[in-house]
Write a protein that holds these residues in place. Structure first.
Motif, PDB file in Angstrom:
ATOM      1  N   ALA A   1       0.831  -1.207   0.000  1.00 30.92           N
ATOM      2  CA  ALA A   1       0.000   0.000   0.000  1.00 30.92           C
ATOM      3  C   ALA A   1       0.864   1.255   0.000  1.00 30.92           C
ATOM      4  N   SER A   2       1.951   1.240   0.750  1.00 27.42           N
ATOM      5  CA  SER A   2       2.865   2.384   0.747  1.00 27.42           C
ATOM      6  C   SER A   2       3.525   2.547  -0.617  1.00 27.42           C
ATOM      7  N   LEU A   3       3.921   1.432  -1.223  1.00 24.02           N
ATOM      8  CA  LEU A   3       4.520   1.490  -2.556  1.00 24.02           C
ATOM      9  C   LEU A   3       3.516   2.007  -3.587  1.00 24.02           C
ATOM     10  N   SER A   4       2.287   1.601  -3.431  1.00 23.54           N
ATOM     11  CA  SER A   4       1.253   2.031  -4.381  1.00 23.54           C
ATOM     12  C   SER A   4       1.024   3.530  -4.317  1.00 23.54           C
TER      13      SER A   4
ATOM     14  N   LEU B   1      -4.577   1.188   2.120  1.00 28.27           N
ATOM     15  CA  LEU B   1      -4.447   1.993   0.901  1.00 28.27           C
ATOM     16  C   LEU B   1      -4.986   3.403   1.126  1.00 28.27           C
ATOM     17  N   PRO B   2      -4.174   4.429   0.907  1.00 24.49           N
ATOM     18  CA  PRO B   2      -4.677   5.803   1.023  1.00 24.49           C
ATOM     19  C   PRO B   2      -5.773   6.080  -0.014  1.00 24.49           C
ATOM     20  N   ALA B   3      -6.810   6.802   0.409  1.00 28.28           N
ATOM     21  CA  ALA B   3      -7.909   7.209  -0.490  1.00 28.28           C
ATOM     22  C   ALA B   3      -8.534   6.010  -1.187  1.00 28.28           C
ATOM     23  N   ARG B   4      -8.704   4.922  -0.458  1.00 27.58           N
ATOM     24  CA  ARG B   4      -9.299   3.721  -1.041  1.00 27.58           C
ATOM     25  C   ARG B   4     -10.684   4.034  -1.608  1.00 27.58           C
ATOM     26  N   GLY B   5     -10.942   3.500  -2.784  1.00 26.21           N
ATOM     27  CA  GLY B   5     -12.236   3.663  -3.418  1.00 26.21           C
ATOM     28  C   GLY B   5     -12.317   4.821  -4.388  1.00 26.21           C
TER      29      GLY B   5
END
Length: 316
Positions: A243-246, A279-283
């Motif tokens: 998630a950080s890499l994404s 995940l930041p700002a998921r969706g």
């Protein structure tokens, strides 16, 4: 345009002649003299010359664990071989008949997956290799990301736990200490110590004297609750790192390789779940897929050969 790929491992060196479609035409295996850099160089030279015999070879790529410079020429530092600022390409090219490049082994494996394996339909991909440690490769806009000095994409040393477990890199809290094969054994031993669902792990440990990757992998394949719980904890940490890499790289695809990836969906499912949880700002934007690597043991030689072929094509 055939090329040679050499993949230096801790116990063996793999070499192959590879065509432009990523197909292996000839291959060799030799023991890895990891403790002797002079003998290592000699072995690489012998393998390249042997594989090149009777072939029209465009170039040779040598993949090794460690920091490689941006010119794909020198090894800044190899943890398992006594190479420090080693001008390896120059030394090899004096003794073989083809141009040579040097590449990080995880980059080579990731590039092979991007070109010929699980990532061949995307332009942006991250590969995480879950073996004894954690390796990685990044492809962004169809290009392998090496960084300004050539030593980028050391994804195993992304720090996820402030003040966490000590890592061999000198820092604390790296994903390598929480998402690697070594970490899986530590988690499995903790579950065995706790009793309950760890009963089979404890019994296997007592019978063998110690848990190893083969024992834990076998119990995972049998869906043993304790072994699967250890794998799920491992997946949690890998998903958090992804998630950080994404957030930085926005890949279309995460490819999971290495020995632990043999667990397949049992590993992918907790990785994906943890990824979504962190995940930041998921969706609010598309989400990447998570898949298991396809090329397995051949990825290093195939990627090294293809990168050598591309380098020669670009520098003619």
């Amino acid at each position: 345009m055939r090329a040679i790929g050499i993949d230096i491992g801790g116990t063996k060196i793999a070499g192959a002649v590879v065509d432009e479609f990523g197909e292996i035409l000839r291959s060799e295996r030799r023991p890895s003299p990891a403790g002797d850099p002079v003998l290592m160089e000699q072995t690489i030279v012998e393998m390249i010359n042997s594989l090149a015999e009777g072939e029209e070879i465009a170039a040779a790529g040598v993949a090794a664990a460690g920091f490689i410079d941006a010119a794909q020429s020198s090894v800044y530092y190899a943890p398992n071989i006594n190479w420090r600022n080693e001008p390896l390409r120059e030394k090899l090219e004096k003794r073989v008949s083809v141009p040579v490049i040097i590449e990080n082994d995880a980059n080579a494996a990731g590039w092979a997956e991007f070109r010929f394996g699980a990532g061949r339909l995307v332009s942006d991909m991250v590969m995480l290799t879950i073996g004894t440690g954690v390796g990685g490769a990044i492809v962004a806009d169809d290009r392998l990301l090496r960084g300004g000095f050539g030593a980028g994409a050391e994804l195993g040393h992304l720090r996820i736990v402030p003040g966490g477990l000590a890592c061999g890199c000198g820092q604390h809290g790296c994903i390598e200490q929480y998402g690697s094969g070594r970490a899986l054994l530590r988690l499995a031993n903790e579950i065995a110590d706790a009793g309950g669902i760890g009963q089979a792990l404890a019994s296997a440990r007592e019978a063998a004297g110690a848990l190893d990757g083969g024992i834990v992998g076998s119990l995972i394949a049998q869906r043993d609750p304790g072994a699967v719980a250890a794998l799920r904890q491992l997946g949690h940490w890998i998903g958090q790192a992804a998630a950080s890499l994404s957030a930085v790289l926005d890949p279309q695809l995460f490819v999971i390789g290495g020995g632990v990836a043999a667990s397949g969906d049992l590993l992918i499912e907790p990785i994906r779940a943890s990824y979504l949880d962190h995940l930041p700002a998921r969706g609010y934007h598309p989400e990447p897929d998570f898949v298991i690597a396809e090329l397995v043991n051949d990825a290093g030689v195939v990627g090294a050969a293809d990168l050598a072929r591309i380098y020669v094509g670009d520098h003619r």
